[in-house]
Scaffold this active site. Structure first.
Site: not given
Length: 259
Positions: A64, A98, A100, A142, A182, A213
Site C-alpha cells: 500500500r 491495516c 495504510t 507508515t 514484518k 500501523c
C-alpha cells in the site's frame, strides 16, 4: 440474542447472526494479532458467545505504501476481490486491520458493496478520549498513511491536531521498525526505536500517541511509557464489537497473548 451455550443453531439463526469479515494479510502477523485481540476483548463466557468471523488474508496484496508513493501497482483490485469474497460469505461488515489500506477503503466499499469499519476514525476518537482535553495527538504510521493524510482528515472532523514525527525520525526509526516486525526480526531494538519516535512526538507537543500501523502495536510497550498510547488494532476491535454487539458490549482489558 445469542442462544444458550451448546444449543444447536438452526440454519435461520446462523444466517441471522452478525458476522465480521476481516480483509487481512497486510501483513499476516497483523491479521493474526487482530483476531487474537478480538477474542481476548470480547465479553464472552463460552465459545458460542464469540462473534462468527470470516477471514480473507491475502499477503499478495500489493504494498500500500509503495502504491501511494507511486512505486508500485494499486492494491485496489486485490482488495476488492477479497471484499467481494467476504460479501458472498455473508458478512455483516468488514474490518481491515491495516491503517495504510484505509486510503483505499472507500473505493473498495463502493466496488464490493460492503460496509467497511473506519479504523482511523476509531483510533483517533479513542486517542482524544484517552487524555481529557487533548488537542494534539501524535501518530506513528507508515509513510503511505502520512502521505494520504488519513489521520489529518479525521482530526479535522474531530477538532484534533495531528502531529507527525520529523522526516528523519520516520526514515531512521519508524520505517525500519515496521520492516523489522514484518520480517519477523527480534523485537527488542525496534521497540526502542518506536519509543524514541514517541519521544520526538512528545517534544512536538503531542499529548497522546496512536500506534497507527498494525505492526507497531506489537512493539509499542516502551512507547506507552513515554506518552499515553492508543493501539489502532484495539480501536478497530472495539469498533467491530460496537457495530456487531451493540453499545452494551464491553471490551475486556485482557491482552492478547504475544505472537
Amino acid at each position: 440474542m445469542f442462544p444458550f451455550p451448546g444449543a444447536p443453531l438452526s440454519s435461520a439463526a446462523r444466517r441471522a447472526r452478525p458476522t465480521l469479515g476481516v480483509l487481512g494479510g497486510m501483513g499476516p502477523l497483523a491479521t493474526a494479532d487482530f483476531y487474537q485481540r478480538l477474542v481476548a476483548r470480547t465479553p464472552a463466557d463460552a465459545d458460542q458467545r464469540h462473534l462468527p468471523v470470516v477471514i480473507w488474508a491475502d499477503p499478495a496484496v500489493p504494498d500500500r505504501t509503495a502504491a501511494l508513493l507511486g512505486h508500485g501497482p494499486s492494491p485496489v483490485p486485490a482488495l476488492v476481490e477479497g471484499a467481494r469474497w467476504l460479501r458472498r460469505a455473508g458478512v455483516t461488515c468488514v474490518a481491515v486491520p491495516c491503517n495504510t489500506a484505509h486510503a483505499y477503503v472507500e473505493q473498495v466499499a463502493r466496488a464490493a458493496g460492503v460496509e467497511v469499519l473506519d479504523m482511523v476514525a476509531a483510533a483517533l476518537t479513542a486517542a482524544v478520549g484517552t487524555v481529557p482535553g487533548a488537542a494534539r495527538v501524535g501518530v506513528l504510521a507508515t509513510r503511505g498513511t502520512r502521505l494520504a493524510g488519513l489521520y489529518e482528515r479525521a482530526g479535522a472532523r474531530l477538532g484534533a491536531e495531528v502531529v507527525q514525527v520529523p522526516d528523519h525520525v520516520q526514515r531512521e526509526l519508524v520505517d525500519p521498525a515496521i520492516r523489522a516486525v514484518k520480517a519477523g526480526a527480534d523485537r527488542a531494538e525496534p521497540a526502542r526505536w518506536i519509543a524514541a519516535a514517541a519521544g520526538a512526538l512528545a517534544e512536538r507537543g503531542a499529548q497522546a500517541v496512536i500506534a497507527a500501523c498494525t505492526e507497531i502495536p506489537l512493539i509499542s510497550a516502551p512507547a506507552a511509557r513515554v506518552l499515553p498510547l492508543v493501539d489502532s488494532t484495539d480501536a478497530l476491535v472495539d469498533a467491530a464489537l460496537l457495530r456487531l454487539r451493540g453499545p452494551d458490549a464491553r471490551a475486556t482489558a485482557a491482552p492478547a497473548p504475544p505472537l
